[in-house]
Design an enzyme around this catalytic site. Structure first.
Site, PDB file in Angstrom:
ATOM      1  N   GLY A   1      85.980  57.660 -93.497  1.00 50.31           N
ATOM      2  CA  GLY A   1      86.763  57.743 -92.020  1.00 50.31           C
ATOM      3  C   GLY A   1      86.047  57.064 -91.270  1.00 50.31           C
ATOM      4  CB  THR A   2      83.035  55.989 -90.083  1.00 51.69           C
ATOM      5  OG1 THR A   2      83.020  57.029 -90.828  1.00 51.69           O
ATOM      6  CG2 THR A   2      82.138  54.762 -89.302  1.00 51.69           C
ATOM      7  CB  THR A   3      87.315  52.986 -87.586  1.00 50.60           C
ATOM      8  OG1 THR A   3      86.636  53.686 -86.260  1.00 50.60           O
ATOM      9  CG2 THR A   3      88.155  53.299 -88.171  1.00 50.60           C
TER      10      THR A   3
ATOM     11  CG  PHE B   1      91.355  59.776 -94.575  1.00 47.08           C
ATOM     12  CD1 PHE B   1      91.558  59.448 -95.558  1.00 47.08           C
ATOM     13  CD2 PHE B   1      90.124  58.784 -93.921  1.00 47.08           C
ATOM     14  CE1 PHE B   1      90.464  58.206 -96.418  1.00 47.08           C
ATOM     15  CE2 PHE B   1      89.324  58.309 -94.691  1.00 47.08           C
ATOM     16  CZ  PHE B   1      89.519  57.368 -96.143  1.00 47.08           C
TER      17      PHE B   1
ATOM     18  CG  HIS C   1      93.628  61.147 -78.589  1.00 51.26           C
ATOM     19  ND1 HIS C   1      94.602  59.730 -78.882  1.00 51.26           N
ATOM     20  CD2 HIS C   1      93.426  61.421 -80.462  1.00 51.26           C
ATOM     21  CE1 HIS C   1      94.773  59.133 -80.199  1.00 51.26           C
ATOM     22  NE2 HIS C   1      94.192  60.847 -80.703  1.00 51.26           N
ATOM     23  CG  HIS C   2      89.878  64.727 -76.687  1.00 53.69           C
ATOM     24  ND1 HIS C   2      88.780  64.260 -77.166  1.00 53.69           N
ATOM     25  CD2 HIS C   2      90.054  64.985 -78.544  1.00 53.69           C
ATOM     26  CE1 HIS C   2      88.281  63.900 -78.152  1.00 53.69           C
ATOM     27  NE2 HIS C   2      88.986  63.922 -79.195  1.00 53.69           N
TER      28      HIS C   2
ATOM     29  CE  LYS D   1      91.356  58.097 -80.523  1.00 47.67           C
ATOM     30  NZ  LYS D   1      90.044  58.324 -81.288  1.00 47.67           N
TER      31      LYS D   1
ATOM     32  N   GLY E   1      92.079  54.103 -83.112  1.00 52.07           N
ATOM     33  CA  GLY E   1      92.849  52.949 -84.708  1.00 52.07           C
ATOM     34  C   GLY E   1      93.771  53.227 -85.130  1.00 52.07           C
ATOM     35  CB  THR E   2      96.426  56.136 -84.912  1.00 55.17           C
ATOM     36  OG1 THR E   2      95.453  57.406 -85.811  1.00 55.17           O
ATOM     37  CG2 THR E   2      98.061  57.104 -85.573  1.00 55.17           C
TER      38      THR E   2
END
Length: 236
Positions: free
Chosen positions: A73-75, A99, A131-132, A135, A141-142
């Site tokens: 899950g790491t980018t 994921f 996002h918070h 981040k 990334g999404t």
């Protein structure tokens, strides 16, 4: 499954909680102390990796050398994808920017919507994500994956513009706007705007459960396979 966790932060702990509920075993847990090692990985049937961009390449190589499947899950390593593909000849890797089962369903819904909007040029399209404040990456990334889908399916959009430009943007530009504030959950919105109306598609994460569930689903799916895969390949 016998699982090794690489990265034992909030995501790793959520994966552990759901895995134990499902009757899986956590046979090894690695973070900064102890660091991943070949002996610990060999106890596992599959590794689930949520670490850092600085350590992910080494972790994937360790799994590949040991012939152990890994879900990552790491980018931040995708520029090395060709090199990583060459490692996984005896085991398999599944990687994704996100994921979450819901997000991956969202991608597939969005692809169909974008194909429809390709034939409706009166609608302009935009991407917004929230996002918070903690981040790190912006855009997320999404959001970048969403923009890739839109650019693939809508020919009149040929490039992205991130943030808030000082002036107007051309019709060929797809704007991605980001907001960071408070503790808000991750939200991604795709809008199709015309003079007469607006259509919005939205995904909002409530917590980490969806992400952990997706990682575990990928871990079950990848068993017995060889090569490199994404969540697009996984049955959701």
């Amino acid at each position: 499954m016998k699982i090794a966790l690489i990265g034992y932060g909030k995501m790793g702990r959520e994966v552990e909680r759901l895995a134990l509920q499902a009757g899986d075993q956590i046979v090894s847990k690695f973070d900064l102390d102890p660091l991943p090692n070949a002996e610990g990985l060999q106890k596992a049937e599959v590794c689930i990796e949520f670490s850092t961009p600085e350590t992910v390449m080494e972790n994937m190589k360790l799994a590949a050398d040991g012939g152990v499947d890994i879900v990552v899950g790491t980018t931040g390593w995708y520029d090395h994808l060709d090199e990583v593909r060459s490692w996984f000849t005896d085991s398999a890797l599944v990687y994704a920017q996100n994921f979450s089962i819901g997000v991956n369903a969202f991608y597939r819904i969005l692809e169909r919507a974008a194909q429809l909007m390709e034939s409706l040029p009166e609608y302009d399209v935009f991407v917004e994500e929230k996002h918070h404040r903690g981040k790190v990456d912006s855009p997320s990334g999404t959001a970048l994956r969403i923009s890739e889908i839109l650019l693939e399916e809508i020919e009149r959009k040929t490039r992205t513009v991130e943030g808030t430009p000082p002036g107007g943007i051309g019709k060929e530009a797809l704007q991605i706007s980001s907001l960071r504030a408070g503790t808000m959950a991750g939200t991604h919105i795709v809008g199709f705007d015309s003079e007469g109306d607006m259509i919005e598609l939205r995904h909002t994460a409530k917590n980490r459960i969806g992400f952990a569930m997706g990682a575990l689903r990928a871990a079950r799916w990848v068993r017995g396979k060889k090569g490199v895969f994404t969540m697009d390949d996984v049955d959701i």
